[in-house]
Design an enzyme around this catalytic site. Structure first.
Site, PDB file in Angstrom:
ATOM      1  N   HIS A  22      -0.875  -8.865  11.133  1.00 62.76           N
ATOM      2  CA  HIS A  22      -1.328  -9.065   9.753  1.00 62.76           C
ATOM      3  C   HIS A  22      -1.960 -10.449   9.736  1.00 62.76           C
ATOM      4  O   HIS A  22      -1.272 -11.450   9.905  1.00 62.76           O
ATOM      5  CB  HIS A  22      -0.139  -8.995   8.790  1.00 62.76           C
ATOM      6  N   HIS A  69       5.013   1.500   5.113  1.00 63.22           N
ATOM      7  CA  HIS A  69       6.225   0.774   4.706  1.00 63.22           C
ATOM      8  C   HIS A  69       7.057   1.745   3.883  1.00 63.22           C
ATOM      9  O   HIS A  69       6.795   1.923   2.698  1.00 63.22           O
ATOM     10  CB  HIS A  69       5.859  -0.443   3.850  1.00 63.22           C
ATOM     11  N   PHE A  70       8.013   2.383   4.539  1.00 64.49           N
ATOM     12  CA  PHE A  70       8.817   3.387   3.835  1.00 64.49           C
ATOM     13  C   PHE A  70      10.049   2.775   3.157  1.00 64.49           C
ATOM     14  O   PHE A  70      10.835   3.478   2.541  1.00 64.49           O
ATOM     15  CB  PHE A  70       9.211   4.530   4.777  1.00 64.49           C
ATOM     16  N   ARG A  71      10.215   1.442   3.283  1.00 68.68           N
ATOM     17  CA  ARG A  71      11.182   0.671   2.471  1.00 68.68           C
ATOM     18  C   ARG A  71      12.640   0.964   2.771  1.00 68.68           C
ATOM     19  O   ARG A  71      13.516   0.579   1.974  1.00 68.68           O
ATOM     20  CB  ARG A  71      10.952   0.939   0.965  1.00 68.68           C
ATOM     21  N   ASP A 129      -1.333   1.592   5.280  1.00 64.86           N
ATOM     22  CA  ASP A 129      -0.567   0.479   4.719  1.00 64.86           C
ATOM     23  C   ASP A 129       0.158   0.941   3.444  1.00 64.86           C
ATOM     24  O   ASP A 129       0.240   0.211   2.457  1.00 64.86           O
ATOM     25  CB  ASP A 129      -1.470  -0.737   4.437  1.00 64.86           C
ATOM     26  N   HIS A 174      -5.389  -3.738   8.806  1.00 61.28           N
ATOM     27  CA  HIS A 174      -6.085  -3.762   7.509  1.00 61.28           C
ATOM     28  C   HIS A 174      -7.200  -4.814   7.397  1.00 61.28           C
ATOM     29  O   HIS A 174      -7.123  -5.740   6.584  1.00 61.28           O
ATOM     30  CB  HIS A 174      -5.127  -3.873   6.330  1.00 61.28           C
TER      31      HIS A 174
HETATM   32 ZN   LIG Z   1       1.381  -3.389   5.826  1.00 61.68          ZN
END
Ligand SMILES: [Zn+2]
Length: 455
Positions: free
Chosen positions: A186, A70-72, A317, A244
């Site tokens: 997820h 998640h590089f936002r 993650d 995950h």
């Molecule tokens: Zn994630």
């Protein structure tokens, strides 16, 4: 600095590739791996090379492919952005990443993916790919997407950061039956979590002590959602990738064996292999993530599942937040932690301690992500493949991460103080050195990943 016409000979390396460790050499020819061989390099190659690097028996691995970051960027760039986090990635030996859709705006349309691709083309140091996010109402976009350019569909079966919870049964069944691509899930059951949150809220008010995080986002929530995802994928024949995995209980849904033969694959992350609930005491909300880090017995089962081939992929993650956003306990602190810069050193350290083998680390972090996403010409040290390589020192003096090393914009790491026994010395992306002994060479050499979906 290397140029496009470079020929770099890396010799005297322990090459970890396709299940073996071989003493040998690799010739980088421009952006491609030219030759790979065992033993000493032939004289002719030595003469051909414009640069020679004595690997001094360090490990030479394919660059890691992190299939879950998640590089936002866009929208949450006060926490992180594509430039800063891709630098952190290559500093650790991650040469390719696949970014998740819970940005602002959410990446739930083809146009939004294209915007991210354009941004990455300008600023990314590592090769890049993106998921498109599923919603209850965007099936048209998911069906129109070109999955040679998009890694797959991300489906939040529980709530997480962002607003992409898919809870309509009809939407889920249509996604599973009609989308011609990998579906990464997820899996945490929202109803179970909401009920737990209510119970703890009644007892503790606004916030509850951090050690209750795994009681609120409970193992049952994981088990039920994973069960539902696996049942749905089997029923509709979907290509399912469960992200995950955090409990021993969920492992019953996965099988050992080569990833090529699986329709259902599983990921875990370094944080679930390193930490357990005892660490909430020491690290507090720093190690708060979703799904929650659970018991020591879960950690042991997950480590064994990596070694046994039940877990197929290690991704990070990587989910940075500012330190001030991590304040509070089980209800208030945000979930997620940075990991991409140190995932490979952590995993090589665990291998050096005998938790699993270095060949397995390469399988889970390099080969299998390339296979699962069908990434063209990456993930292996083979002639004709892109020269994404990483030289790792696994006999360095033990050290611990300190804040001065951290390249992620958030400026902290859950690994500060943890002893590491491996260090990323040099990283090549498409044949160019982008990281060398602690120095970053900003580079425009990164490329979009190309996917050969075979779903
Ligand atoms: Zn994630």
């Amino acid at each position: 600095m290397a140029t496009d016409n470079n020929r770099t000979l890396i010799y005297n390396a322990r090459i970890v590739n396709e299940g073996t460790v071989t003493s040998g050499y690799v010739l980088i020819d421009g952006e491609i791996i030219g030759e790979v061989g065992a033993g000493a390099a032939p004289q002719a190659l030595e003469e051909l090379a414009s640069e020679k690097i004595d690997a001094a028996e360090r490990l030479l691995l394919p660059g890691a492919i992190d299939g879950h970051v998640h590089f936002r960027d866009p929208g949450l760039t006060h926490k992180a952005d594509m430039a800063t986090e891709s630098r952190a990635a290559v500093a650790g030996g991650v040469t390719s990443f696949i970014d998740m859709p819970n940005t602002v705006p959410a990446t739930t349309s083809i146009a939004a993916v294209e915007d991210k691709m354009a941004r990455a083309a300008q600023v990314s140091c590592a090769n890049y790919g993106f998921f498109i996010g599923a919603t209850n109402t965007n099936l048209d976009e998911l069906l129109a997407a070109d999955y040679s350019k998009i890694a797959g569909v991300k489906l939040f079966l529980g709530s997480s950061t962002g607003n992409m919870l898919v809870d309509s049964e009809s939407a889920i069944s249509r996604i599973f039956s009609e989308v011609p691509a990998l579906i990464a899930v997820h899996a945490e059951d929202e109803n179970i979590i909401s009920a737990n949150r209510k119970t703890f809220g009644e007892e503790y008010g606004d916030d509850a002590p951090i050690n209750f995080h795994p009681a609120i986002r409970s193992r049952k929530a994981c088990l039920e959602a994973t069960r539902r995802a696996v049942e749905g994928a089997r029923k509709y024949g979907a290509r399912l990738h469960v992200l995950h995995v955090s409990t021993a209980d969920e492992l019953q849904f996965f099988s050992a064996g080569p990833v090529e033969c699986k329709r259902i694959t599983a990921e875990t992350c370094p944080q679930y292999l390193l930490f357990c609930d005892e660490h909430y005491q020491t690290f507090g909300a720093r190690i708060k993530c979703n799904p929650a880090i659970k018991r020591a017995s879960d950690r042991e089962a997950l480590r064994k599942a990596v070694a046994d081939g039940v877990i197929d992929v290690i991704s990070t993650d990587h989910a940075p937040h500012l330190e001030q956003e991590k304040q509070g306990g089980a209800l208030k602190a945000v979930s997620g932690m940075p990991m991409v810069q140190f995932s490979l050193p952590v995993m090589v350290t665990l291998a050096s301690e005998g938790t699993f083998t270095i060949e397995q680390v390469v399988e889970k972090m390099c080969h299998n992500p390339a296979k699962i996403f069908g990434i063209e010409r990456r993930g292996f040290i083979r002639p004709g493949y892109y020269a994404d390589l990483v030289l790792v020192d696994d006999s360095c003096e033990p050290y611990s991460v300190d804040s001065g090393m951290i390249l992620s914009k958030c400026g902290w790491s859950p690994l500060e103080g943890a002893p590491l026994r491996a260090k990323t010395d040099i990283t090549w992306v498409n044949g160019r050195q982008v990281w060398r002994y602690g120095v970053l060479f900003s580079s425009a050499s990164a490329k979009a990943l190309v996917f050969k979906q075979n779903q």
